[in-house]
Design a protein around this motif. Structure first.
Motif, short mmCIF file in Angstrom:
data_model
loop_
_atom_site.label_atom_id
_atom_site.label_comp_id
_atom_site.label_asym_id
_atom_site.label_seq_id
_atom_site.Cartn_x
_atom_site.Cartn_y
_atom_site.Cartn_z
N VAL A 242 0.86 -1.19 0.00
CA VAL A 242 0.00 0.00 0.00
C VAL A 242 0.89 1.24 0.00
CG1 VAL A 242 -1.76 1.30 1.24
CG2 VAL A 242 -1.83 -1.21 1.24
N ASN A 243 0.77 2.06 -1.04
CA ASN A 243 1.63 3.23 -1.18
C ASN A 243 1.04 4.44 -0.45
OD1 ASN A 243 4.01 4.45 -2.30
ND2 ASN A 243 2.66 5.63 -3.63
N ILE A 244 1.86 5.10 0.37
CA ILE A 244 1.44 6.27 1.12
C ILE A 244 1.67 7.52 0.28
CG2 ILE A 244 1.88 7.68 3.16
CD1 ILE A 244 2.70 5.11 4.61
N ALA A 245 0.62 8.33 0.10
CA ALA A 245 0.75 9.58 -0.66
C ALA A 245 1.12 10.73 0.27
CB ALA A 245 -0.55 9.87 -1.39
N THR A 246 0.36 10.92 1.35
CA THR A 246 0.67 11.94 2.36
C THR A 246 0.43 11.36 3.74
OG1 THR A 246 -1.57 12.86 2.40
CG2 THR A 246 -0.02 13.80 0.81
N PHE A 247 1.10 11.96 4.75
CA PHE A 247 1.03 11.42 6.11
C PHE A 247 0.96 12.61 7.05
CE2 PHE A 247 2.43 7.20 8.08
CZ PHE A 247 1.86 7.48 9.31
N ALA A 248 -0.22 12.88 7.62
CA ALA A 248 -0.41 13.99 8.56
C ALA A 248 -0.52 13.45 9.97
CB ALA A 248 -1.67 14.78 8.21
N LEU A 249 0.21 14.08 10.89
CA LEU A 249 0.24 13.62 12.28
C LEU A 249 -0.10 14.76 13.23
CD1 LEU A 249 3.60 11.63 12.13
CD2 LEU A 249 1.33 10.63 12.25
N GLY A 250 -0.61 14.40 14.40
CA GLY A 250 -0.85 15.39 15.44
C GLY A 250 -1.01 14.71 16.79
N ARG A 251 -0.84 15.49 17.85
CA ARG A 251 -1.04 14.94 19.20
C ARG A 251 -1.45 16.08 20.13
NH1 ARG A 251 5.12 13.70 21.46
NH2 ARG A 251 5.82 15.89 21.48
N ASP A 252 -2.13 15.73 21.22
CA ASP A 252 -2.57 16.76 22.15
C ASP A 252 -1.50 17.09 23.19
OD1 ASP A 252 -2.75 14.43 23.63
OD2 ASP A 252 -4.90 14.59 24.03
N ALA A 253 -0.65 16.10 23.52
CA ALA A 253 0.42 16.31 24.48
C ALA A 253 1.39 15.16 24.37
CB ALA A 253 -0.14 16.39 25.91
N GLU A 254 2.62 15.37 24.80
CA GLU A 254 3.62 14.29 24.78
C GLU A 254 3.14 13.11 25.63
OE1 GLU A 254 8.30 13.47 25.97
OE2 GLU A 254 7.52 15.53 25.90
N GLY A 255 3.07 11.94 24.98
CA GLY A 255 2.60 10.75 25.68
C GLY A 255 1.10 10.67 25.83
N GLY A 256 0.38 11.63 25.21
CA GLY A 256 -1.08 11.65 25.32
C GLY A 256 -1.75 10.93 24.15
N SER A 257 -2.75 11.59 23.59
CA SER A 257 -3.47 11.02 22.44
C SER A 257 -2.89 11.58 21.14
CB SER A 257 -4.96 11.35 22.51
OG SER A 257 -5.54 10.71 23.63
N ALA A 258 -2.81 10.71 20.13
CA ALA A 258 -2.27 11.12 18.84
C ALA A 258 -3.20 10.68 17.73
CB ALA A 258 -0.88 10.52 18.63
N ILE A 259 -3.08 11.33 16.57
CA ILE A 259 -3.87 10.94 15.40
C ILE A 259 -2.96 10.89 14.18
CG2 ILE A 259 -6.08 11.85 16.21
CD1 ILE A 259 -5.59 14.32 14.44
N ALA A 260 -3.37 10.10 13.23
CA ALA A 260 -2.71 10.05 11.93
C ALA A 260 -3.78 10.04 10.85
CB ALA A 260 -1.84 8.80 11.82
N LEU A 261 -3.60 10.86 9.84
CA LEU A 261 -4.51 10.89 8.69
C LEU A 261 -3.65 10.68 7.44
CD1 LEU A 261 -7.40 11.22 7.72
CD2 LEU A 261 -7.02 13.68 7.58
N VAL A 262 -3.81 9.52 6.82
CA VAL A 262 -2.90 9.09 5.77
C VAL A 262 -3.64 8.94 4.45
CG1 VAL A 262 -1.22 7.32 5.11
CG2 VAL A 262 -1.61 7.81 7.53
N ALA A 263 -3.15 9.59 3.42
CA ALA A 263 -3.70 9.40 2.07
C ALA A 263 -2.92 8.28 1.40
CB ALA A 263 -3.58 10.69 1.27
#
Length: 528
Positions: free
Chosen positions: A480-501
Motif C-alpha cells: 500500500v503506497n502512502i501519498a501523504t502522512f499527517a500527524l498530530g497529538r494533544d500532548a507528549e505521551g497523550g493522544s495522537a492521530i494520523a490521517l494518511v492518504a
C-alpha cells in the motif's frame, strides 16, 4: 429562443403539459433511451433531458451534449447517470426523492399481508381446483412485532400503516433519534435486539457498504424462529443464498421480495421455494406514483431552464450563479467534512453543530449546512443530496445547530463540525487555502493539516514511540503506497492521530492488522 427538453423514457403525458405551460419546447421520444447511438447523435440539440431508468446517461452521451444544462430523473435512483461526468461538464442532475414513498410503503405492507396468509400459493392452488383449505394456515398480524430496518421516509410510512394494523413496531436506524422514534410511535432498538424480537422484518435502507448483506447468514441465525422477511428496498441487503438455506431449514417461515441482487431476475436461488413471494420490482408501480414523479421532474427541469431555480439536485446546491464562485470551494469543504464525520459515526446521532468562523459566515451558510449534512448522511443513505439532506435529517430527529462568529484563530475562514451521538462527541475543522483546495486542519481538538484524498486512513492512538514505524511498515509490506502522512497529538505521551492518504484501497486483512497494532484506539478507512 425557448429551451428544448428531450424525454427519452416512458413518462406520463402530464409532464408534457407542464413543459408547454412553462414555455419549454419538449420532444417526447419514449423509446429513444434504449438506443444509445441515436441518443448520442441528437442529444446536442437539447438543453434538458428527462429520463426514468432505461436511459443510460454515460460519458459518451455527455460528450455530445454540448448544450445540455440539466438531467432530471423521475424517481429516486440515479445509478443510470454518470454524476461525476455530468458535474465535470456543469450539468445539473436532479431526482424526485419522495415521489414513490407511499407507493413503495404500501407494496411492503401488501407483501407482508400476502406472506402472513400465503395468498399467492392459496390463489394458485384454488384456481387449479384443489381446494386445500387445511394446507394454508396463516398467522394474524395483530399484536405481532414488526422490525423496520431503516426508518426514514418510506420506513416511517410503513411503521405508521403497521401501527394502524395494531402491530408493535420496533426500528433500527443509526440516524433515528429517540425523540423522532417516540413521535412516530416506534421503539428504537439496536439491530441485535430487532433480530431477536421481530416476527416480521421489513427493510427500507439504501445499499451502502454498511448495509450490504445486513441480513447475513450470521444475522439471519440471530432472528426469531419463524420470522418472515420483506424487502422492497434494494437487492443485496439480504444474503440470498443464506436466506434460501434458512427457508429450507424452516428457521425463516417465509419471505417476500420485490428486489434482487441481479435484475432483471430471470433466475434466482430464492425462486421456487413454496414460502417465497417474488414480484418484479413493483415498488413504484402505481399510476399515482408514476404521475407524481413525472410532474415533479417536469416542474423541476422547467423551473431551472426558465428561472434558474435548482430543486432536488444531486450534484449542486440551491445557489445563484453570482454566489457560486465564492461559495463552491466552501461547499466542497463542508461536504467533505460531513463525509468524514459520517464515516466516523456508527450509532444514533443526537445533534450536529456546524460553526462558521470568520468570512465564511457572511456566505449563504444554509447551502453550506446542506452540503455538510449531505456529506454526513451519504455514507449510510446514498440517495441523499444537498437539497433533501435537511429534510432527511429532520425526519430522523437530528438537531442541527448553526453558529456564526468572528475569526478567533489562524484562519480567515474556519468551518467546524461537531457530532454528538450515543457513542460520544466527534469534531473536526477545515479551511479553504489560497489555492482553493479544502483541507482538514483539526480532528477531535488535535491539529493536523491534510488535503482530502480519494482514499485515506484515520488512526487514533496512544502517543508512544515506535507506532509510526510499525504502522508504515504494515502498509509497506502489504504494497500500500502512502501519498501523504499527517500527524498530530494533544500532548507528549497523550493522544495522537494520523490521517494518511494512500493510493488505492486497503485490503481488509491489512486494515484488521492496523486495528491490532499496540496503542491503537480507533481506525477508519475513509473514501472521499
Amino acid at each position: 429562443m425557448a429551451p428544448r427538453v428531450l424525454i427519452s423514457d416512458a413518462l406520463s403525458p402530464a409532464a408534457l403539459a407542464i413543459f408547454k405551460e412553462r414555455g419549454v419546447e419538449v420532444d417526447f421520444q419514449p423509446a429513444l433511451g434504449k438506443d444509445k447511438e441515436k441518443l448520442a447523435a441528437i442529444i446536442g440539440d437539447y438543453d434538458g433531458l428527462a429520463i426514468r431508468s432505461a436511459t443510460k446517461v454515460t460519458p459518451k452521451i455527455l460528450e455530445n451534449a454540448k448544450n445540455l444544462k440539466v438531467v432530471g430523473r423521475a424517481g429516486i435512483g440515479v445509478d443510470n447517470v454518470d454524476i461525476p461526468a455530468a458535474t465535470a461538464r456543469g450539468i445539473i442532475v436532479m431526482n424526485t426523492p419522495f415521489g414513490n414513498s407511499i407507493t413503495t410503503a404500501e407494496h411492503a405492507i401488501s407483501l407482508m399481508l400476502a406472506l402472513a396468509r400465503q395468498i399467492p400459493a392459496a390463489d394458485a392452488s384454488t384456481q387449479a381446483g384443489k381446494w386445500e383449505k387445511n394446507r394454508f394456515m396463516g398467522v394474524e398480524i395483530t399484536g405481532k412485532v414488526l422490525g423496520v430496518i431503516g426508518c426514514g421516509n418510506i420506513g416511517a410510512i410503513v411503521a405508521d400503516r403497521a401501527l394502524g394494523l395494531k402491530m408493535r413496531v420496533i426500528a433500527f436506524d443509526p440516524f433515528l433519534s429517540a425523540e423522532r422514534a417516540k413521535n412516530i410511535g416506534v421503539e428504537k432498538v439496536e439491530l441485535a435486539d430487532l433480530l431477536a424480537r421481530a416476527d416480521f422484518i421489513t427493510l427500507h435502507t439504501p445499499m451502502t457498504p454498511q448495509t450490504k448483506n445486513i441480513l447475513s447468514a450470521e444475522n439471519l441465525a440471530k432472528t426469531k424462529k419463524g420470522v418472515r422477511i420483506i424487502n422492497c428496498a434494494r437487492g443485496g441487503l439480504v444474503d440470498e443464498a443464506a436466506l434460501r438455506a434458512a427457508l429450507d431449514s424452516g428457521h425463516v417461515a417465509g419471505a417476500a421480495f420485490d428486489v434482487f441482487v441481479e435484475e432483471p431476475a430471470t433466475s434466482n436461488v430464492l425462486f421456487g421455494h413454496p414460502n417465497m413471494i417474488c414480484t418484479p420490482h413493483l415498488g413504484a408501480s402505481t399510476n399515482e406514483a408514476q404521475e407524481n414523479v413525472a410532474l415533479q421532474v417536469a416542474e423541476q427541469i422547467a423551473d431551472y431552464l426558465t428561472r434558474g431555480a435548482i430543486t432536488n439536485a444531486i450534484n449542486f446546491p440551491n445557489i445563484t450563479a453570482e454566489e457560486a464562485p465564492k461559495l463552491t470551494p466552501f461547499i466542497t469543504l463542508a461536504e467533505k467534512l460531513g463525509s468524514f464525520a459520517g464515516q466516523m459515526t456508527d450509532v444514533g446521532v443526537k445533534k450536529l453543530t456546524i460553526t462558521y468562523e470568520g468570512a465564511v459566515g457572511e456566505l449563504k451558510t444554509k447551502a453550506l449546512t446542506a452540503a455538510a449534512l449531505a456529506g454526513f448522511l451519504r455514507p449510510m443513505l446514498t440517495d441523499v443530496n444537498v437539497v433533501s439532506a435537511p429534510a432527511v435529517a429532520r425526519e430522523r430527529g437530528i438537531v442541527i445547530d448553526e453558529t456564526v462568529r468572528a475569526a478567533e484563530g489562524d484562519y480567515d475562514s474556519l468551518l467546524s463540525l461537531s457530532v454528538e451521538s450515543e457513542g460520544g462527541v466527534f469534531s473536526l475543522s477545515g479551511a479553504v487555502f489560497n489555492d482553493g483546495k479544502p483541507r482538514v486542519v483539526s480532528i477531535s481538538g488535535i491539529r493536523a493539516e491534510a488535503e482530502f484524498a480519494p482514499s485515506m486512513i484515520f488512526v487514533s492512538n496512544a502517543d508512544k514511540p515506535g507506532f509510526i514505524g510499525r504502522f508504515a511498515s504494515l502498509l509497506g509490506e502489504a504494497g500500500v503506497n502512502i501519498a501523504t502522512f499527517a500527524l498530530g497529538r494533544d500532548a507528549e505521551g497523550g493522544s495522537a492521530i494520523a490521517l494518511v492518504a494512500i493510493d488505492g484501497g486497503v485490503p481488509e486483512k491489512v486494515f484488521a492488522g492496523i486495528s491490532e497494532l499496540p496503542g491503537v484506539k480507533l481506525t477508519r478507512a475513509l473514501k472521499f
